[in-house]
Design a protein around this motif. Sequence first.
Motif, PDB file in Angstrom:
ATOM      1  N   ASP B 220       0.818  -1.218   0.080  1.00  0.00           N
ATOM      2  CA  ASP B 220       0.123   0.187  -0.088  1.00  0.00           C
ATOM      3  C   ASP B 220       0.843   1.223  -0.112  1.00  0.00           C
ATOM      4  O   ASP B 220       1.987   1.409   0.861  1.00  0.00           O
ATOM      5  CB  ASP B 220      -0.898   0.058   1.096  1.00  0.00           C
ATOM      6  CG  ASP B 220      -1.843  -0.997   1.454  1.00  0.00           C
ATOM      7  OD1 ASP B 220      -2.167  -1.915   0.142  1.00  0.00           O
ATOM      8  OD2 ASP B 220      -2.448  -1.409   2.411  1.00  0.00           O
ATOM      9  N   PHE B 221       0.174   2.232  -0.683  1.00  0.00           N
ATOM     10  CA  PHE B 221       0.885   3.539  -0.686  1.00  0.00           C
ATOM     11  C   PHE B 221       0.901   4.135   0.792  1.00  0.00           C
ATOM     12  O   PHE B 221      -0.129   3.882   1.590  1.00  0.00           O
ATOM     13  CB  PHE B 221       0.273   4.511  -1.338  1.00  0.00           C
ATOM     14  CG  PHE B 221       0.936   4.731  -2.802  1.00  0.00           C
ATOM     15  CD1 PHE B 221       1.772   3.792  -3.349  1.00  0.00           C
ATOM     16  CD2 PHE B 221       0.731   5.914  -3.605  1.00  0.00           C
ATOM     17  CE1 PHE B 221       2.154   3.846  -4.765  1.00  0.00           C
ATOM     18  CE2 PHE B 221       1.307   6.180  -4.752  1.00  0.00           C
ATOM     19  CZ  PHE B 221       2.033   4.902  -5.341  1.00  0.00           C
ATOM     20  N   GLY B 222       2.000   4.516   1.457  1.00  0.00           N
ATOM     21  CA  GLY B 222       1.998   4.768   2.984  1.00  0.00           C
ATOM     22  C   GLY B 222       2.666   3.863   3.713  1.00  0.00           C
ATOM     23  O   GLY B 222       2.934   3.866   4.866  1.00  0.00           O
ATOM     24  N   GLY B 223       2.846   2.492   2.897  1.00  0.00           N
ATOM     25  CA  GLY B 223       3.451   1.551   3.727  1.00  0.00           C
ATOM     26  C   GLY B 223       4.880   1.430   3.732  1.00  0.00           C
ATOM     27  O   GLY B 223       5.641   2.665   3.301  1.00  0.00           O
ATOM     28  N   VAL B 224       5.898   0.601   4.077  1.00  0.00           N
ATOM     29  CA  VAL B 224       7.084   0.437   3.920  1.00  0.00           C
ATOM     30  C   VAL B 224       7.848   0.492   2.706  1.00  0.00           C
ATOM     31  O   VAL B 224       9.139   0.831   2.607  1.00  0.00           O
ATOM     32  CB  VAL B 224       7.915  -0.651   4.727  1.00  0.00           C
ATOM     33  CG1 VAL B 224       7.268  -0.284   6.530  1.00  0.00           C
ATOM     34  CG2 VAL B 224       7.316  -2.022   4.587  1.00  0.00           C
ATOM     35  N   HIS B 225       7.203   0.007   1.690  1.00  0.00           N
ATOM     36  CA  HIS B 225       8.061  -0.027   0.315  1.00  0.00           C
ATOM     37  C   HIS B 225       7.514   1.116  -0.359  1.00  0.00           C
ATOM     38  O   HIS B 225       6.332   1.585  -0.652  1.00  0.00           O
ATOM     39  CB  HIS B 225       7.417  -1.224  -0.421  1.00  0.00           C
ATOM     40  CG  HIS B 225       7.755  -2.622   0.292  1.00  0.00           C
ATOM     41  ND1 HIS B 225       9.205  -3.006   0.607  1.00  0.00           N
ATOM     42  CD2 HIS B 225       7.180  -3.506   1.012  1.00  0.00           C
ATOM     43  CE1 HIS B 225       9.290  -4.142   1.387  1.00  0.00           C
ATOM     44  NE2 HIS B 225       7.896  -4.379   1.721  1.00  0.00           N
TER      45      HIS B 225
END
Lengths: 267, 382, 179
Positions: B220-225
């Motif tokens: 997800d956008f906002g996640g660690v990747h």
Amino acid sequence: MAVKDFIRERFFPHIWCAGCGHGIVLNSLLRAVESLGMSKNEIVMVSGIGCSSRISGYLDFHTLHTIHGRALAFATGVKLSRPELNLIVPMGDGDALAIGGNHFIHAARRNIDITAIVMNNRIYGMTGGQFSPLSGCGIMATTAPYATVDQGFDVVELSRAAGATFVARSTTYHVQQLTKLLREAILHEGFSVVEVLTQCPTYFGRRNKQGGAVEMMNWFKDHTTPVGSKAKAENPDLIERGIFVQKDLPEYCKAYDQVIERAQKGK
Amino acid sequence: MKSNVKFVQGNEACVEGAIYAGLKFFAGYPITPSTEIAEALSARLPQVGGKFIQMEDEIASMCAIIGASLTGHKVMTATSGPGFSLKQEALGYAVMAEIPCVVVNVQRGGPSTGNPTHVAQGDVMQARWGTHGDHAIVAMTASNHQDVFAVTVEAFNIAETYRTPVVLLFDEVVGHMREKLVIPAPGEIPLVERLHTSVPGGVDYHPYLPREDGRLPMSDFGGVHRYNVTGLFHDMWGFPSDNPGVVHGLLRHLVDKIENNTYQMARYKEFCLEDADTVLVSYGSSARSALHVVRNRRARGERLGLLELQTLWPFPAAIVREKCARARSVVVVEMNTGQIMREVKAAVSDPERVFLANRIDGTLITPTDIRNILRLIQGRGV
Amino acid sequence: MERCRIVFSGSGGQGVITAAILLAEAAVIEEGLNAVQTQVYGAAARGGATRSDVIVAEEEIFFPKVLQPNVLVCLTQEAYNKFYPIIRPGGMLITDPRYVKIETKVDARQRELEMFRAVMDRIGKPIVFNICMLGAVIRLTGLIRPESVMKMLERRLPPAFMDMNRQALQIGIELAEAA
């Protein structure tokens, strides 16, 4: 975090021409973000199509490189579905205000917390130098071989009228001010617009006999003045720089929380 | 009275199916005859903690749902003919960037403004080829509200499974008509949830590298990747590439992931096909008229059957061929000038026995219209 | 029970479509029958000729439109003139003489019910005219029970409006019985 930590180094050198102002905007933006101490995971950069839109690929944020003119519409979906994220949308003048003009005014009207950066070089660079809605009258372009007869938009007035709650303008010459304005725009809660006058020596400068990058930047220095300065009163042709609008109004995602509250109260 | 029995419009059945499937974000723009979907979701979504936004146009609606899907939510937009035209560029973006989303088109008469309050099925080929460039697409339809509900849930499942946009191609009659809908209990229809990557933060994540089973886990956008999403041809990290090998590989992948799973995605219903010497092939509201004829004629001893297609794209050619193999004639019942008929002709062994029963005047094709065509085919005159 | 095909017609704002939906919804939810309701959509929200089709049956309903109604309700002259030719021979045609002057050549059982006048005399609110009409239809057809309609109204209306609607439904039933 060092500025260098914000870029995806393997994609450099960038695609922009020597002398292009977009790299200066990128530099100022990174310094602004660095000074805010935000995590890279909290930042989503959404861009459209054009030279300026390539900025997203070079930055180590969540990056969404979309279609021509629609970056703000994509960004609205990201922001409303995850309001805790910070949305930065760099756009070119054609991207933001010709094909994307409708999305621009409606994002401003909603006052959704997105920072729109209009990198205004008054020309379509990527397609080879056609005039844009910010070129204004009397400009030579590949689609205006007899000079333009089209009036241009004033981004500041347009944004103000559409309801943006933060509106500022600077240039690639005034990098200190630009960094400060971008920082304030990102911090602002609501729709913020920063117009940056930036040079395209390859297509705009050459065709309009404005010289190279240095001459074009000197032109920004000589033809702009701080908002409300005495110089402006004496010479109305000067372009003002600084913050034009800065006000607190309900932000869209926050306002939508009230809709959720009302909907769930009735349950 | 059971509260899970409802008497609703088809558009509301679609809304209920979407909520059941876990829809959390809808962006739309008013347009007849799909507006009830936006209206109902403006009320329903905030009740379940979701978000509804009325955008400035159909283009923006399509773009907004793609943005919202990247943050990990199930998303949908709904429109009709003219709006579906406007969505095509962004629909192609969702194909290219492999963004799960559901796009409803409640079909009305076209081209152009056409016949806004009247039925047609003229967007079948637009759903297939509306966006530019080579690509594959999934499009589904239904003829009654229970099936509208079910295919809507299925559309979300397919969108998540294959990381693809799915088009729901309903029509004005099904959208506006009211009939019974029984809302299934939670869990009664299985749901496919977003497949998230198990790659931990700090380890190289490839958003566009398929696993062995073909699925592409998302982050997800906002996640660690942090990765790049683009409409340009791109490598497994999502960064633009014009390397011929990369371009070829990606386009092949985009087409193959859909077309190699045609059988898995094929939804259809069959009525009295076992001994049918005439097979009607239909879908959407036309299939209601076709089924009416089949039931009536069967009662009189005529060997008539119906193959009702719910998955239109990828076109289940092998299934159509098999189901029509023993028929003396095949009659495609649809409200256009033969968009699915051409696919059926291409699917069967002898296309000269495929006929068209259609109506293109904004009126639902009637059982009498179909019977008249059958009489002509059978050499009995009208 | 025989499959019943009804066409409700009148002008926008008379509540014709609401009545059609109430009937079909009550048949499905309260009576366990199958029903489909469709309507003709025009560009105007008010005025103009409106039409809504309802089919009620025990078995499944596929083709959802009514080509030849066995029950036809016409609440304006325009609607009557347009639709009386489609009635199934021997079917029932319900009108209100305040709005419609009937033709004698129609092959149907024509029921002229002074619904509007009764509603105005006894309730004084034209808004429940359509509920009165619905009362007449369910009495004449025997399709569903009046309580089923009331249950559907309870879901939609604040309690303060229920009495007025119950009364209107009853007036319709009585007019039908007297006809």
